[in-house]
Design a protein around this motif. Structure first.
Motif, short mmCIF file in Angstrom:
data_model
loop_
_atom_site.label_atom_id
_atom_site.label_comp_id
_atom_site.label_asym_id
_atom_site.label_seq_id
_atom_site.Cartn_x
_atom_site.Cartn_y
_atom_site.Cartn_z
N PHE A 171 -13.60 1.24 42.92
CA PHE A 171 -13.97 1.37 44.33
C PHE A 171 -13.01 0.65 45.27
O PHE A 171 -13.03 0.89 46.48
N ASP A 172 -12.15 -0.23 44.73
CA ASP A 172 -11.16 -0.91 45.57
C ASP A 172 -9.95 -0.04 45.88
O ASP A 172 -9.14 -0.40 46.74
N LYS A 173 -9.81 1.07 45.19
CA LYS A 173 -8.67 1.95 45.41
C LYS A 173 -8.86 2.73 46.71
O LYS A 173 -9.96 3.22 46.99
N ALA A 174 -7.81 2.84 47.50
CA ALA A 174 -7.94 3.52 48.80
C ALA A 174 -8.45 4.93 48.64
O ALA A 174 -9.33 5.37 49.38
N VAL A 175 -7.91 5.67 47.68
CA VAL A 175 -8.26 7.09 47.50
C VAL A 175 -8.62 7.35 46.05
O VAL A 175 -7.82 7.06 45.14
N SER A 176 -9.82 7.88 45.85
CA SER A 176 -10.24 8.35 44.52
C SER A 176 -10.73 9.78 44.65
O SER A 176 -11.72 10.05 45.35
N LEU A 177 -10.02 10.69 44.02
CA LEU A 177 -10.43 12.09 43.95
C LEU A 177 -11.38 12.24 42.78
O LEU A 177 -11.08 11.82 41.67
N ASN A 188 -21.91 0.39 50.29
CA ASN A 188 -22.10 -0.28 51.59
C ASN A 188 -20.99 0.01 52.59
O ASN A 188 -21.23 -0.02 53.79
N ALA A 189 -19.76 0.21 52.13
CA ALA A 189 -18.63 0.36 53.05
C ALA A 189 -17.82 1.62 52.76
O ALA A 189 -17.38 2.31 53.68
N ASN A 190 -17.56 1.92 51.48
CA ASN A 190 -16.80 3.12 51.15
C ASN A 190 -17.54 4.37 51.64
O ASN A 190 -18.77 4.38 51.72
N PHE A 191 -16.78 5.41 51.96
CA PHE A 191 -17.41 6.66 52.39
C PHE A 191 -16.86 7.81 51.55
O PHE A 191 -15.89 7.65 50.80
N PHE A 192 -17.49 8.98 51.65
CA PHE A 192 -17.08 10.12 50.82
C PHE A 192 -17.07 11.40 51.65
O PHE A 192 -17.73 11.49 52.70
N PHE A 193 -16.33 12.39 51.15
CA PHE A 193 -16.42 13.78 51.60
C PHE A 193 -16.67 14.66 50.38
O PHE A 193 -16.03 14.46 49.33
N LEU A 194 -17.56 15.61 50.53
CA LEU A 194 -17.76 16.65 49.52
C LEU A 194 -16.95 17.86 49.96
O LEU A 194 -17.19 18.43 51.03
N ALA A 240 -15.78 19.11 43.77
CA ALA A 240 -14.88 17.97 43.97
C ALA A 240 -15.12 17.30 45.31
O ALA A 240 -15.71 17.87 46.23
N GLY A 241 -14.66 16.06 45.39
CA GLY A 241 -14.75 15.31 46.63
C GLY A 241 -13.86 14.09 46.57
O GLY A 241 -13.02 13.95 45.67
N ILE A 242 -14.05 13.18 47.51
CA ILE A 242 -13.20 12.00 47.62
C ILE A 242 -14.05 10.80 47.98
O ILE A 242 -15.02 10.93 48.75
N ASN A 243 -13.75 9.64 47.39
CA ASN A 243 -14.35 8.38 47.79
C ASN A 243 -13.23 7.51 48.35
O ASN A 243 -12.16 7.40 47.75
N VAL A 244 -13.48 6.87 49.50
CA VAL A 244 -12.43 6.19 50.25
C VAL A 244 -12.81 4.74 50.52
O VAL A 244 -13.93 4.46 50.98
N GLU A 293 -23.50 11.32 43.84
CA GLU A 293 -22.52 10.94 42.83
C GLU A 293 -21.21 10.49 43.47
O GLU A 293 -20.55 9.56 43.00
N LEU A 294 -20.83 11.16 44.56
CA LEU A 294 -19.60 10.78 45.25
C LEU A 294 -19.73 9.42 45.93
O LEU A 294 -18.76 8.65 46.00
N LEU A 295 -20.92 9.09 46.40
CA LEU A 295 -21.13 7.83 47.10
C LEU A 295 -21.26 6.66 46.14
O LEU A 295 -20.62 5.61 46.34
N TYR A 296 -22.08 6.81 45.11
CA TYR A 296 -22.34 5.64 44.26
C TYR A 296 -22.53 5.97 42.78
O TYR A 296 -22.93 5.11 42.00
N GLY A 297 -22.20 7.18 42.36
CA GLY A 297 -22.38 7.54 40.96
C GLY A 297 -21.28 6.99 40.08
O GLY A 297 -20.23 6.56 40.54
#
Length: 616
Positions: A303-309, A101-107, A317-321, A292-296
Motif C-alpha cells: 500500500f506504500d507504493k504510489a501505483v498498484s495495478l 484510510n488514505a489510499n484511493f482506487f478506481f475501478l 481491473a483497477g488501481i490503488n493509489v 477488493e480494490l480499496l482494502y482486499g
C-alpha cells in the motif's frame, strides 16, 4: 509560460510560468472561516468562535506573527508555494494506517477485447503493463502533453510521483523515496516492476538492458510464470503496509536488523516502477470489485507504493493509489492514457522489441518467529478493520451531467445538494461536508478544501421538506443554493478559502511556536467553529472519466460517509463507505439519495416544461 506565447507542448514546460497559489490575508481567512462555519453553529458557539478569531488576528496577536512567518516563507528562494510544507505534513504526518484510510482506487471499465479470451487476467495485466511503460518512457522525454483547463496549462509536477515512488514509514513522520529529487535526480532508471500473486512477490524486468520494453507476448509469458507459483507464504510481508505508520516503521527496522538480505528485498520493492497485483478471484459484482480494490488482499499489496495495478482472474481491473504525491486528477489522466488506446498500439509506440521472456525472480524476506507474528497480526488486524467497514454502490442510468445542463443547473451543484437533502432525510440534521476542489492551474497546485454547507444550502433542505412550500418556492431555494455552491467553488479555485491557510498557521505554531514567540495551544483551533466545520459527516470527491466505473476511498471519521462519485454526461455512479457500526445510516442515505435525485430532476423538469408551454 509567458502570457504572450503559446503554451509549451513539453510535459513540464509550463511550470515556471504558472501563477503562484495566492496567499490569503489573515483578515480574509478569518472572515471566511466565520462565514463558512456559521450555518453549523448556534448563537453561543458562533459568538465563542468570533471572539477567538478576533483575538487570533488582533494587532500583536498570534495570528499576525504566524502570518508574517508564512509570508516570509512564501517569498523564500526555491519555494514554489506557501503550501510546500503543508502538503508533506498533511499527508506524511498522519499516523494511522493509510490502507483504506488514505489510499484511493478506481475501478476500470471492462475491456471488450477480452471477450472470449482463454486467459483474460494475463492479457489484461500485460496490456496495462505495456501501456504504463509507454507512458513512462514518454514522460521521461516530456512527450506527455500538458493537461489543460479551458485552454490554460495545468501543473504536471505530480506526474513525477507516478513511477518508482514509495512512501517510507517513519516514527514521527513518513518520507518518500522518489525520482526527480536531489537524492535521485531525473526520471527513474529502474527496469523492473513487482508482481504479487497469492502473497508471493516477484521482480519482473519489463524493460530490457537497453531500456526498451518487452513485447506483449513476452510480458504475458512472464506473468504466466508468476501464476505458476504454488506456495502461499506463511507470512506475506505486504501485510506490514497496512499497519499504523509508527508501528510499520518499527517493523521495517526490525526487518532490516534481522537479515541483510531484507534490505535488498525492500530496495527492489521500493525502486520498482509500480506494482501489479494478480488476484485469484473474480469479483461477484461491482461492489465486490470496489471493496477488493480499496482494502482486499492485504498480503497481496504494497500500500506504500504510489501505483498498484490490480487485475482479477476474469480480467476485471483497477488501481490503488498512495495519496501523498498524487491526486485524483493526475491519476485520471494516467488511467485515460492507459485505457484510451489498444495495448498493441501503445506497445508498438513504446518501441517494444522481442528480447526473450523477462527475468522473473522471487523477492523473499527472511523472518524469524517474532517477525512472522508481527506480519500475521497485521494481516488479521487489517482484515478485521476491512470487515468493520460498510460500503454500497449507487448507480443512476437516468441522470448525468447532460441531464443537469438541460435542466439549467451546474451538475456538481445538483449532486452536492442531492447529498445534503439525502443526509438531512436519513440522519435528521445537516452536517459538515467536504469537497475536494482541484487547483492545478497554479504552480505546484493540488487541491483546496471546500465546505459545502452554505446558508442557502440550509434553507434548501428546510424548504424541500416544508409541506407548506409550493413548487415555485422549492425551485427558487434549489437554484439559490446551487448558485451559492458555484460561487464558493469558484472562490476555492481562485485560492480564496480559509481552511488550509489557517491549518498551516496552526502547523507553523506547532513546529516553531517557541522560536516565533507564539505559545500554544491556540484557542481558535479549539473553538466550535473550527472543530464543527472540519468534522466531516460527508467527505466527497469527484472523478469524471469515461474509462472508470467507480472511484472510492474510506470515510474520514466514525460517523462520516465517504462519497466518491463518477459524474459523466450520461450516468452517475457513487461508492459509499462508512464504519460498519453506523452502516444503517449509510444504507438509508443511499436510498434517500436515489429519491432525491429523482425528486430534484422532476422539480426542475416541471419548470422547463412550464416555460416551454408558455413560449408556445
Amino acid at each position: 509560460m509567458n502570457s504572450n506565447h503559446e503554451p509549451s507542448p513539453r510535459t513540464f514546460g509550463n511550470e515556471d510560468g504558472l501563477p503562484r497559489v495566492p496567499l490569503p490575508s489573515l483578515e480574509a481567512s478569518c472572515e471566511r472561516l466565520l462565514d463558512w462555519c456559521a450555518p453549523l453553529l448556534d448563537e453561543a458557539q458562533l459568538a465563542e468562535t468570533r471572539a477567538a478569531l478576533e483575538e487570533f488576528q488582533r494587532p500583536g496577536g498570534p495570528g499576525r506573527a504566524l502570518q508574517a512567518e508564512l509570508e516570509r516563507y512564501d517569498a523564500s528562494e526555491g519555494v514554489h508555494s506557501w503550501l510546500d510544507t503543508f502538503w508533506p505534513y498533511r499527508y506524511l504526518g498522519r499516523r494511522d494506517r493509510i490502507a483504506l484510510n488514505a489510499n484511493f482506487f478506481f475501478l476500470f471499465k471492462d475491456d471488450p477485447a477480452l471477450s472470449g479470451s482463454a486467459s483474460p487476467q494475463v492479457e489484461r495485466a500485460a496490456g496495462l503493463i505495456a501501456a504504463a511503460l509507454d507512458y513512462k518512457l514518454r514522460l521521461d522525454e516530456e512527450r506527455i502533453p500538458p493537461a489543460t483547463q479551458r485552454g490554460r496549462p495545468l501543473s504536471m509536477v505530480q506526474n513525477t510521483f507516478l513511477f518508482s515512488t514509495t512512501r517510507i514509514p517513519g516514527v514521527v513522520q513518513d518520507t518518500v523515496r522518489v525520482p526527480y529529487s536531489e537524492e535521485w535526480p531525473g526520471p527513474s532508471r529502474a527496469r523492473h516492476i513487482v508482481v504479487f500473486f497469492r502473497g508471493n512477490m516477484f521482480r519482473v524486468d519489463v524493460l530490457g538492458p537497453g531500456g526498451r520494453p518487452h513485447t506483449l507476448d513476452e510480458l504475458a509469458a512472464a506473468l504466466r510464470t508468476v501464476l505458476e507459483a504454488e506456495r502461499r507464504p506463511e507470512a506475506p510481508v505486504g501485510h506490514l503496509t497496512t499497519m499504523a505508520r509508527a508501528e510499520w516503521a518499527e517493523a521495517r527496522e526490525a526487518l532490516l536488523d534481522h537479515d541483510p538480505g531484507n534490505a535488498a528485498s525492500l530496495d527492489e520493492v521500493e525502486t520498482a516502477l509500480f506494482c501489479v497485483c494478480l488476484e485469484d478471484l473474480a469479483p461477484r459484482d461491482d461492489l465486490d470489485a470496489c471493496d477488493e480494490l480499496l482494502y482486499g488482499g492485504s498480503g497481496n499489496r504494497w500500500f506504500d507504493k504510489a501505483v498498484s495495478l490490480i487485475v482479477f482472474a476474469d480480467g476485471t481491473a483497477g488501481i490503488n493509489v498512495e495519496h501523498c504525491g498524487l491526486d485524483g486528477t493526475t491519476i485520471l489522466s494516467f488511467v485515460d492514457a492507459l485505457l484510451g488506446e489498444p495495448a498493441e498500439a501503445q506497445s508498438a509506440r513504446s518501441g517494444a522489441e522481442a528480447q526473450g521472456v523477462p527475468a522473473v525472480r522471487p523477492i523473499v524476506f527472511a523472518l524469524d518467529e517474532k517477525l512472522r507474528k508481527v506480519v500475521r497480526d497485521a494481516g488479521e488486524a487489517f482484515a478485521a478493520y476491512g470487515a468493520a467497514t460498510a460500503t454500497e454502490t449507487v448507480s443512476f442510468d437516468d441522470f448525468g451531467g447532460d441531464r443537469a445542463k438541460r435542466l439549467r443547473i451546474s451538475p456538481d451543484a445538483f449532486v452536492q445538494l442531492a447529498y445534503q437533502l439525502a443526509h438531512k432525510r436519513s440522519k435528521g440534521f445537516t452536517g459538515a461536508t467536504y469537497e475536494s476542489i482541484a487547483t492545478r492551474h497554479f504552480k505546484h497546485g493540488r487541491t483546496e478544501a471546500m465546505r459545502v454547507v452554505t446558508p442557502e444550502a440550509l434553507r434548501f433542505v428546510e424548504v424541500l421538506d416544508d409541506p407548506a412550500a409550493g413548487e415555485e418556492a422549492r425551485r427558487a431555494a434549489f437554484r439559490a443554493a446551487a448558485e451559492a455552491h458555484v460561487r464558493r467553488a469558484k472562490d476555492c479555485q481562485a485560492g480564496d478559502a480559509p481552511e488550509q491557510h489557517l491549518w498551516e498557521l496552526q502547523l507553523i505554531q506547532q513546529r516553531r511556536g517557541e522560536e516565533l514567540g507564539v505559545a500554544g495551544p491556540l484557542p481558535l483551533f479549539e473553538t466550535p467553529g473550527w472543530q464543527v466545520m472540519r468534522h466531516d459527516y460527508l467527505s466527497t470527491s469527484s472523478a469524471p472519466s469515461v474509462n472508470i466505473r467507480y472511484f472510492g476511498f474510506g470515510s474520514t471519521s466514525e460517523d462520516c460517509i465517504g462519497v466518491a462519485y463518477v459524474l459523466l454526461p450520461d450516468r452517475f455512479n457513487v461508492y459509499l463507505s462508512t464504519p460498519a457500526k453506523v452502516a444503517g445510516a449509510m444504507h438509508l442515505f443511499a436510498g434517500k439519495l436515489r429519491e432525491a435525485v429523482a425528486e430534484l430532476q422532476d422539480l426542475l423538469a416541471s419548470e422547463t416544461e412550464t416555460e416551454a408551454g408558455v413560449s408556445r
